[in-house]
Design a protein around this motif. Structure first.
Motif, PDB file in Angstrom:
ATOM      1  N   THR A 212       0.844  -1.198   0.000  1.00 47.63           N
ATOM      2  CA  THR A 212       0.000   0.000   0.000  1.00 47.63           C
ATOM      3  C   THR A 212       0.880   1.250   0.000  1.00 47.63           C
ATOM      4  OG1 THR A 212      -0.214  -0.090   2.421  1.00 47.63           O
ATOM      5  CG2 THR A 212      -1.978  -1.095   1.121  1.00 47.63           C
ATOM      6  N   GLY A 243      -6.421  -0.026   5.520  1.00 48.75           N
ATOM      7  CA  GLY A 243      -7.281  -1.015   4.895  1.00 48.75           C
ATOM      8  C   GLY A 243      -6.796  -1.678   3.636  1.00 48.75           C
ATOM      9  N   ASN A 244      -7.689  -1.748   2.675  1.00 50.62           N
ATOM     10  CA  ASN A 244      -7.492  -2.529   1.456  1.00 50.62           C
ATOM     11  C   ASN A 244      -6.851  -1.682   0.359  1.00 50.62           C
ATOM     12  OD1 ASN A 244      -7.642  -4.706  -0.272  1.00 50.62           O
ATOM     13  ND2 ASN A 244      -9.863  -4.692  -0.497  1.00 50.62           N
ATOM     14  N   SER A 246      -7.607  -0.878  -2.552  1.00 51.35           N
ATOM     15  CA  SER A 246      -8.758  -0.874  -3.452  1.00 51.35           C
ATOM     16  C   SER A 246      -9.427   0.487  -3.326  1.00 51.35           C
ATOM     17  CB  SER A 246      -9.757  -1.981  -3.057  1.00 51.35           C
ATOM     18  OG  SER A 246     -10.454  -1.616  -1.871  1.00 51.35           O
ATOM     19  N   THR A 248     -11.842   1.233  -1.634  1.00 56.31           N
ATOM     20  CA  THR A 248     -12.373   1.488  -0.288  1.00 56.31           C
ATOM     21  C   THR A 248     -11.282   1.924   0.693  1.00 56.31           C
ATOM     22  OG1 THR A 248     -12.066  -0.772   0.563  1.00 56.31           O
ATOM     23  CG2 THR A 248     -14.117  -0.314  -0.643  1.00 56.31           C
ATOM     24  N   GLN A 249     -10.041   1.938   0.267  1.00 59.02           N
ATOM     25  CA  GLN A 249      -8.956   2.343   1.166  1.00 59.02           C
ATOM     26  C   GLN A 249      -9.248   3.722   1.744  1.00 59.02           C
ATOM     27  OE1 GLN A 249      -5.515   4.491  -1.068  1.00 59.02           O
ATOM     28  NE2 GLN A 249      -5.991   2.658  -2.263  1.00 59.02           N
ATOM     29  N   TYR A 250      -8.682   3.982   2.925  1.00 60.68           N
ATOM     30  CA  TYR A 250      -8.904   5.289   3.550  1.00 60.68           C
ATOM     31  C   TYR A 250      -7.579   6.031   3.714  1.00 60.68           C
ATOM     32  CZ  TYR A 250      -9.792   8.778   7.178  1.00 60.68           C
ATOM     33  OH  TYR A 250      -9.852   9.956   7.904  1.00 60.68           O
ATOM     34  N   GLN A 285      -7.788   7.273  -3.955  1.00 61.11           N
ATOM     35  CA  GLN A 285      -8.472   6.002  -4.224  1.00 61.11           C
ATOM     36  C   GLN A 285      -8.551   5.697  -5.714  1.00 61.11           C
ATOM     37  OE1 GLN A 285     -12.255   6.773  -2.330  1.00 61.11           O
ATOM     38  NE2 GLN A 285     -11.676   5.723  -0.433  1.00 61.11           N
ATOM     39  N   TYR A 342      -4.291  -6.024   6.388  1.00 61.80           N
ATOM     40  CA  TYR A 342      -4.867  -4.682   6.460  1.00 61.80           C
ATOM     41  C   TYR A 342      -3.736  -3.673   6.500  1.00 61.80           C
ATOM     42  CZ  TYR A 342      -8.278  -1.168   8.211  1.00 61.80           C
ATOM     43  OH  TYR A 342      -9.107  -0.083   8.370  1.00 61.80           O
ATOM     44  N   LYS A 368     -14.717   5.017   7.946  1.00 66.31           N
ATOM     45  CA  LYS A 368     -13.948   4.676   6.753  1.00 66.31           C
ATOM     46  C   LYS A 368     -13.108   3.420   6.976  1.00 66.31           C
ATOM     47  CE  LYS A 368     -14.974   8.189   3.995  1.00 66.31           C
ATOM     48  NZ  LYS A 368     -15.635   8.000   2.669  1.00 66.31           N
ATOM     49  N   THR A 372     -13.589  -0.372   4.855  1.00 70.07           N
ATOM     50  CA  THR A 372     -12.585  -1.108   4.086  1.00 70.07           C
ATOM     51  C   THR A 372     -12.283  -2.457   4.728  1.00 70.07           C
ATOM     52  OG1 THR A 372     -10.459  -0.875   2.949  1.00 70.07           O
ATOM     53  CG2 THR A 372     -10.548  -0.039   5.193  1.00 70.07           C
ATOM     54  N   GLU A 375     -14.903  -4.894   3.457  1.00 68.12           N
ATOM     55  CA  GLU A 375     -14.595  -5.405   2.124  1.00 68.12           C
ATOM     56  C   GLU A 375     -13.568  -6.535   2.198  1.00 68.12           C
ATOM     57  OE1 GLU A 375     -13.796  -3.437  -2.163  1.00 68.12           O
ATOM     58  OE2 GLU A 375     -12.204  -3.055  -0.694  1.00 68.12           O
TER      59      GLU A 375
END
Length: 388
Positions: A212, A243-244, A246, A248-250, A285, A342, A368, A372, A375
């Protein structure tokens, strides 16, 4: 006049002892300086580190007609060979793996590496045999995989990656070095890393991570561009990707700081609050999709650079007072369910990462972070169904 009995008397013998002692100290200092000077000319080379890169030929995009991350492999190998990942004094042997259809292209990549005459590159193993590729490797960068294509069901994409990562995990389990560090780059990176972890149980869970750092670097760059007075990206630190990897990441800037002409300031005091909760988040994102739209291919160069950053900080350590974002196995920190890969803020020292603790999480961030995580829980369930 009589001598004062309390006043010390220094004879010539005392002075000789003092001068002799001074001479001894001078001789010691001289020879110590001489030894250090001579030692500076002695070059002791480190043992080569064996680095595996899967998907190294970057050919799967042609074979499967997909928008694929395979070009990352082609982009990253010269960066590694030049010392951008492990430092300017660490020699390495590159192990390059790709599928059989890419074998000829892999030969070409190997020839290019040899022709580049990288001083740190002590050998190249290029192969389509996963066992040969994984033999005794110390670091594995997993670029090969199949991302979701337009019109492809998520279950189908996950199913294909389960088979890929199950086979590669088994090979790493049996043939990699005991201390092998693994970085999963191919999407869905978090879940691919989780699959690999489950099929390589002897690899310590601390040694399996996913990328990430690309999102982290994107967030730093967006902040630097937004702050007035030309703040450079190197002046911004401690953003977080939760998080992910993707949509949905924050991306969280609540704890980030920037060095300005007025000193070190919290980023949230330097940028518009509305921007930080809307455009900033969506830009980070959606950045990968924007690059694909612009260049009709994925962000191979920046992803390769981020993978080098990830490994370099993991192996050599993060600067004091600075954290970075890494996808790691959750231990329940910040209320994130354990058992997920994560992205957390981490610091690294002596090859070990640690999740930064004690950060205050506001209500907006909590929502948030939980979204994620949800997901990732769903992806994990789908991956397990594919295994069954």
């Amino acid at each position: 006049m009589a001598k004062d009995p309390e006043k010390p008397s220094y004879s010539s013998s005392h002075w000789r002892q003092w001068l002799n002692g001074l001479a001894v100290l001078f001789i010691i200092a001289f020879f110590w300086t001489l030894i250090k000077y001579m030692w500076s000319f002695v070059k002791i080379e480190k043992e080569p580190v064996k680095v595996l890169v899967t998907g190294a030929a970057g050919m799967l995009n042609l074979i499967f007609h997909l928008v694929f991350l395979g070009q990352i492999g082609y982009a990253i190998v010269p960066m590694i060979a030049r010392g951008l990942m492990l430092g300017p004094d660490q020699p390495m042997i590159l192990h390059l793996l790709d599928i059989e259809q890419a074998g000829e292209a892999l030969d070409g990549v190997s020839m290019e590496l040899i022709d580049s005459a990288f001083p740190l590159l002590k050998g190249v193993v290029h192969t389509t045999d996963v066992v040969e590729a994984c033999k005794d490797v110390n670091i594995a960068i997993m670029v090969g995989g199949i991302p979701r294509k337009e019109g492809m069901e998520r279950n189908t994409m996950l199913s294909k990656n389960v088979s890929i990562y199950k086979a590669q995990a088994s090979a790493l389990e049996q043939h990699a070095a005991a201390d092998c560090k693994v970085l999963v780059v191919a999407n869905p990176a978090n879940t691919n890393a989780l699959i690999l972890k489950e099929f390589a149980p002897s690899i310590p869970v601390q040694n399996i991570t996913c990328l990430t750092r690309l999102d982290h670097n994107r967030a730093l760059s967006q902040i630097a561009e937004k702050i007035p007075n030309n703040v450079h990206v190197s002046d911004v630190k401690n953003v977080i990707i939760w998080g992910n990897h993707s949509s949905t990441q924050y991306p969280d800037l609540n704890h980030a700081t920037a060095t300005t002409i007025s000193g070190v300031k919290p980023v949230r005091e330097l940028v518009d609050s509305h921007w930080s909760k809307t455009e900033f988040i969506t830009t980070v994102q959606q950045r990968g999709a924007a690059i694909i739209k612009a260049r009709k291919a994925s962000s191979a160069l920046s992803a390769a650079s981020a993978a080098c950053d990830h490994i370099r900080d993991w192996v050599l350590g993060t600067p004091k007072g600075t954290w970075v974002s890494m996808g790691v196995y959750s231990d329940g920190s910040y209320g994130i369910p354990s058992g997920l890969m994560y992205s957390f803020p981490v610091t690294c020292e002596k090859g070990i990462w640690s999740i930064v603790q004690g950060l205050k999480i506001d209500e907006f961030s909590r929502a948030k972070m939980d979204a994620t995580a949800k997901e990732l829980i769903e992806e994990k369930a789908v991956a397990h169904s594919c295994l069954d």
